[in-house]
Design a protein around this motif. Structure first.
Motif, mmCIF file in Angstrom:
data_model
loop_
_atom_site.group_PDB
_atom_site.id
_atom_site.type_symbol
_atom_site.label_atom_id
_atom_site.label_comp_id
_atom_site.label_asym_id
_atom_site.label_seq_id
_atom_site.Cartn_x
_atom_site.Cartn_y
_atom_site.Cartn_z
ATOM 1 N N THR A 1 0.834 -1.195 0.000
ATOM 2 C CA THR A 1 0.000 0.000 0.000
ATOM 3 C C THR A 1 0.872 1.250 0.000
ATOM 4 O O THR A 1 0.561 2.244 -0.657
ATOM 5 N N ALA B 1 1.947 1.819 -3.403
ATOM 6 C CA ALA B 1 0.817 2.310 -4.203
ATOM 7 C C ALA B 1 0.554 3.778 -3.916
ATOM 8 O O ALA B 1 0.273 4.560 -4.833
ATOM 9 N N GLU B 2 0.662 4.186 -2.653
ATOM 10 C CA GLU B 2 0.477 5.599 -2.294
ATOM 11 C C GLU B 2 1.533 6.456 -2.980
ATOM 12 O O GLU B 2 1.250 7.545 -3.465
ATOM 13 N N LEU C 1 3.078 5.751 -5.767
ATOM 14 C CA LEU C 1 2.792 5.784 -7.204
ATOM 15 C C LEU C 1 1.599 6.679 -7.521
ATOM 16 O O LEU C 1 1.537 7.292 -8.580
ATOM 17 N N SER C 2 0.654 6.754 -6.587
ATOM 18 C CA SER C 2 -0.553 7.533 -6.883
ATOM 19 C C SER C 2 -0.402 8.987 -6.466
ATOM 20 O O SER C 2 -1.343 9.761 -6.572
ATOM 21 N N GLY C 3 0.774 9.359 -5.971
ATOM 22 C CA GLY C 3 1.004 10.763 -5.646
ATOM 23 C C GLY C 3 0.546 11.174 -4.266
ATOM 24 O O GLY C 3 0.465 12.350 -3.954
ATOM 25 N N GLY C 4 0.245 10.204 -3.401
ATOM 26 C CA GLY C 4 -0.242 10.527 -2.061
ATOM 27 C C GLY C 4 0.857 10.856 -1.069
ATOM 28 O O GLY C 4 0.596 11.451 -0.029
#
Lengths: 315, 517
Positions: free
Chosen positions: B232, B235-236, B238-241
């Motif tokens: 996760t 993923a954060e 990669l998603s710009g979070g």
């Protein structure tokens, strides 16, 4: 009805006491301790003894248990060894998050599951039935944590339309739309498996009811088919669907443990996982107690609802 | 029903529609591996917490950027008495805590007395698990407003480096008095960032300390976000979070390194991953057998394939991160199975069946199960018969720490320390055998090593200390009480617009110099 509810509530008390003893016992039996978790590689026997003394963990297990119960009766859940804050503050905060997630998932899976079950029972062996059954089977067979990761990859990483994790945006946000945005992926993931189970049982229950004589009678006297299905058949089928939803509520709460970890949802399941690995006894006790009470209450509500639908069950 | 479904779909789309932007330009979001336990520098024990507290608190001294060498921080100068017992510090003037109260000698005394003196009115705001690092202090005296003096019960050279660790951070006495037990959730120090908010399991927010005595921090706000699941976390990222994440899973490092959107960092850490060998009983009582085991294990494969390049091969108990004390003349045992077989034959030891304790996870243990199996296979190939027993980390520690006698012949272990003294002192001295309260669970004993370590601990001359540690490295390498396997390289990933970020050898995350383009 009040008497029935009271009786059920009283009968839940020994369950909860037994549970607290078992959890305390298991936590005492599993090797490793809080001091070792705190000290990591610095856990010399001296250091461990010092920390245990300061936390009161050097006392016999039964004594620790009675101290805990005594404090609990005064509303004191104790203080988490690892998080350095009152257990009650932590579990209430966490529990709120779990209720939002599990509650949404439960509503979602009940609506979708019942809908899918009824539709596929009514159109038994038709194309709709086959398609619904196909998806239900996929839903039941897919591991939820994998599905969660897949959703994150698609919706957060590839399309960037939904946040990957968390309950609120870390800056700004904090309002209802923000919460909903964060809720969509974990709630859907959590609901999918339960939807399958409810759909299957609804289909079976509906099929059984639809074969009953009174349904044939209703049709024979020329009632509109829609009315036959929703007023007559569905209402009877609901008696056997509701306890399944009660059980699924437990499943959804349990499933929250790993869904919360995948989506970094700040709920009680995620808390319990870390509390167990750090042997944070009072936090585990408090958390399990709360989950158990909730589970008992949900099933009570399901039983009461069932009894209201079918007075024969009220004994 | 159709209306209801359409309504639901619209609601979902509306909630989803504002496409997620990057993090705001004046805010740095850091992906942490877990929720912090406490932000009280004396209470906290976890690297994960230190990554936050190091930005809020400062000690009298600190490690110079990128090294483990001590330099002034809240103290501007210090003197050590010839007997190594009295340390006198001159404090920086004009420094204030974030709550506006002045930093002075009283605050230093308060910090150490709270941690060490059981009769101190705020001792109860503990426990202080790492206070043993300062247990040699017998007295902390205020000489004047800006001079403080520590008296030690015995000479203890690592004292200065211990002051530079997070546990040596100076706390605001006024804030401890105000918050008591909850100081760990309301931390007040003197650092470049001040604490703003801790929303449980969601974020810890710190903001720039505009009254900071040194260079002001580059970012206005830093948000620390716990994301426990490594997938996760990626993923954060990669998603710009998030802007920076630490402890990137080896599987993802290569992918992120190839992507121009991200910058990957790695740096050696003061970490040693080893397999201890039981020297009290069984085949490893023979030095030739222990050396054979070192030759038999293909450490290159372990660090390159199992750990995918996130570690270097280790040569001895002192890792290269301690550049001032590291002996680069001691080379790792090469992978040489023929040599191993030959040594085994020379030793004449016939029963080569051994039990190997492997852990499932744990602090600094990297990938313990695949590593354990690979080591097993290498040892089997030269004639050992290795049985693996796997335990969960806490269980593993409670099996290993009391000593391996009667239970196992080998066990995995890893340490991360801030002084070259710590690991050999706790794990290689005769006086550190488990029954003496140390971590020498495999019963190594060499009088020369004992003497050198004691002497290094008493010496206040860094050159003399360094020379002793270099000798320790050579002798221990030869005695081979462990299979020396790996030194972990810590890693981190940031988005490409993050500037001025460097990893520190003590695994801290210093963010004062970080900016975003």
């Amino acid at each position: 009805m009040t008497g029935y509810i009271l009786k059920r509530l009283v009968s839940a008390i020994p369950v909860i006491i037994g549970l607290s003893v078992i959890v305390f016992g298991i936590m005492a039996l599993i090797p490793g301790d809080t001091a070792t978790a705190l000290l990591g590689s610095y856990a010399t026997p001296d250091n461990v003894a010092r920390i245990n003394r300061e936390l009161g963990l050097d006392r016999p297990v039964y004594e620790q248990y009675f101290v805990w119960v005594g404090n609990l009766l005064q509303g004191d859940f104790g203080r988490s060894y690892i998080l350095n804050r009152p257990v009650l503050d932590e579990i209430l905060e966490r529990f709120g998050a779990t209720l939002i997630l599990a509650g949404t998932a439960l509503v979602l899976c009940s609506i979708l599951g019942i809908l899918a079950g009824v539709v596929s029972a009514v159109r038994q062996f038709g194309w709709t039935d086959r398609i619904v059954t196909f998806f239900v089977l996929i839903g039941i067979s897919t591991p939820a944590f994998w599905l969660g990761l897949l959703f994150i990859l698609i919706f957060a990483v590839q399309w960037r339309v939904l946040p990957a994790s968390g309950m609120y945006a870390v800056y700004g946000g904090g309002d209802l739309p923000d919460l909903l945005r964060h809720l969509i992926l974990p709630a859907t993931t959590l609901a999918i498996v339960a939807t399958g189970v409810i759909a299957r049982l609804t289909r079976a229950a509906m099929l059984e009811v639809l074969r009953q004589d009174y349904v044939r009678t209703a049709r024979a006297k020329g009632l509109d088919e829609r009315r036959v299905i929703y007023r007559h058949a569905f209402k009877s089928a609901l008696v056997s669907i509701i306890p399944v939803i009660g059980i699924q509520a437990g499943f959804v709460m349990g499933g929250a443990v790993y869904i919360e970890t995948v989506f970094q949802w700040p709920g009680i399941g995620q808390m319990l996982v870390s509390a167990i690995s750090t042997r944070d006894l009072l936090l585990v006790q408090g958390g399990v107690l709360l989950v158990a009470v909730t589970y008992v209450l949900i099933n009570l509500v399901a039983d009461v609802a069932q009894a209201m639908l079918d007075p024969r069950l009220k004994t | 029903m159709k209306k209801l479904l359409a309504g639901a779909a619209i609601a979902v789309l509306m909630a989803a529609s504002p496409a997620l932007a990057q993090t705001p330009p004046n805010v740095l979001v850091v992906g942490q591996i877990a929720e912090p336990q406490s932000l009280d520098p004396q209470v906290s024990t976890a690297a994960n917490d230190f990554r936050i507290t190091t930005n809020i608190f400062e000690g009298l001294v600190r490690f110079a950027e990128g090294t483990l060498e001590v330099e002034p921080a809240l103290a501007t100068a210090w003197e050590i008495s010839d007997d190594g017992l009295v340390y006198t510090f001159t404090l920086r003037e004009g420094v204030s805590f974030h709550d506006g109260t002045p930093f002075n000698a009283e605050a230093v005394k308060f910090t150490f007395d709270r941690m060490l003196d059981e009769s101190h009115p705020f001792y109860g705001t503990g426990p202080f698990p790492l206070s043993f690092n300062f247990a040699d202090i017998t007295e902390t005296a205020v000489l004047d407003e800006h001079t403080v003096q520590f008296t030690l019960g015995q000479p203890f050279a690592p004292f200065l480096t211990n002051l530079a660790t997070n546990t040596g951070g100076i706390v605001s006495p006024a804030a401890v008095e105000q918050f008591g037990d909850d100081f760990g959730r309301n931390p007040v120090g003197t650092g470049p960032f001040q604490f703003e908010e801790w929303q449980s399991n969601t974020r810890v927010v710190v903001s720039r300390n505009d009254a900071y005595w040194g260079d002001a921090a580059g970012m206005e706000t830093v948000v620390f976000r716990p994301v426990t699941d490594a997938n996760t976390r990626v993923a954060e990222m990669l998603s710009g979070g998030i802007d920076i994440m630490v402890e990137v899973p080896p599987d993802n490092v290569a992918m992120l390194a190839d992507d121009p959107m991200f910058t990957v960092y790695d740096a050696v850490g003061p970490h040693v991953w080893y397999v201890m060998l039981n020297m009290k009983e069984g085949p490893f009582t023979d030095q030739l057998v222990r050396q054979a085991a070192n030759f038999a294990v293909n450490k290159e494969t372990l660090v390159n394939d199992v750990l995918q390049g996130t570690a270097d091969v280790s040569a001895g108990p002192i890792p290269p991160a301690f550049n001032w004390a590291f002996n680069d003349a001691v080379e790792p045992y090469p992978y040489d199975p023929d040599r191993a077989r030959q040594l085994l034959e020379e030793s004449g030891v016939e029963d080569l069946s051994v039990t190997f304790y492997v852990t499932e996870g744990g602090s600094g243990m990297l990938d313990p199960i695949p590593m354990g199996t690979a080591i097993q296979a290498d040892l089997q190939a030269v004639g050992f018969d290795v049985t693996i027993e796997t335990y969960e980390w806490n269980t593993f520690l409670s099996n290993v720490n009391p000593g391996l006698e009667g239970k196992a012949d080998m066990a995995e272990m890893a340490w991360m320390t801030t002084d070259p003294d710590t690991l050999p002192f706790l794990t290689l001295r005769t006086a550190a055998w488990p029954e003496e309260g140390g971590f020498n669970s495999s019963y190594y004993s060499n009088i020369d090593v004992d003497e050198m370590l004691d002497q290094a601990r008493m010496s206040t001359d860094p050159e003399e200390r360094a020379a002793l540690y270099r000798d320790v490295q050579a002798v221990v390498h030869d005695d081979a009480p462990w299979i020396f396997v790996a030194n972990w390289k810590q890693n981190a990933v940031s988005t490409a617009n993050v500037q001025g970020f460097e990893l520190q050898p003590d695994f801290n995350l210093r963010l004062a110099g970080v900016t975003k383009e």
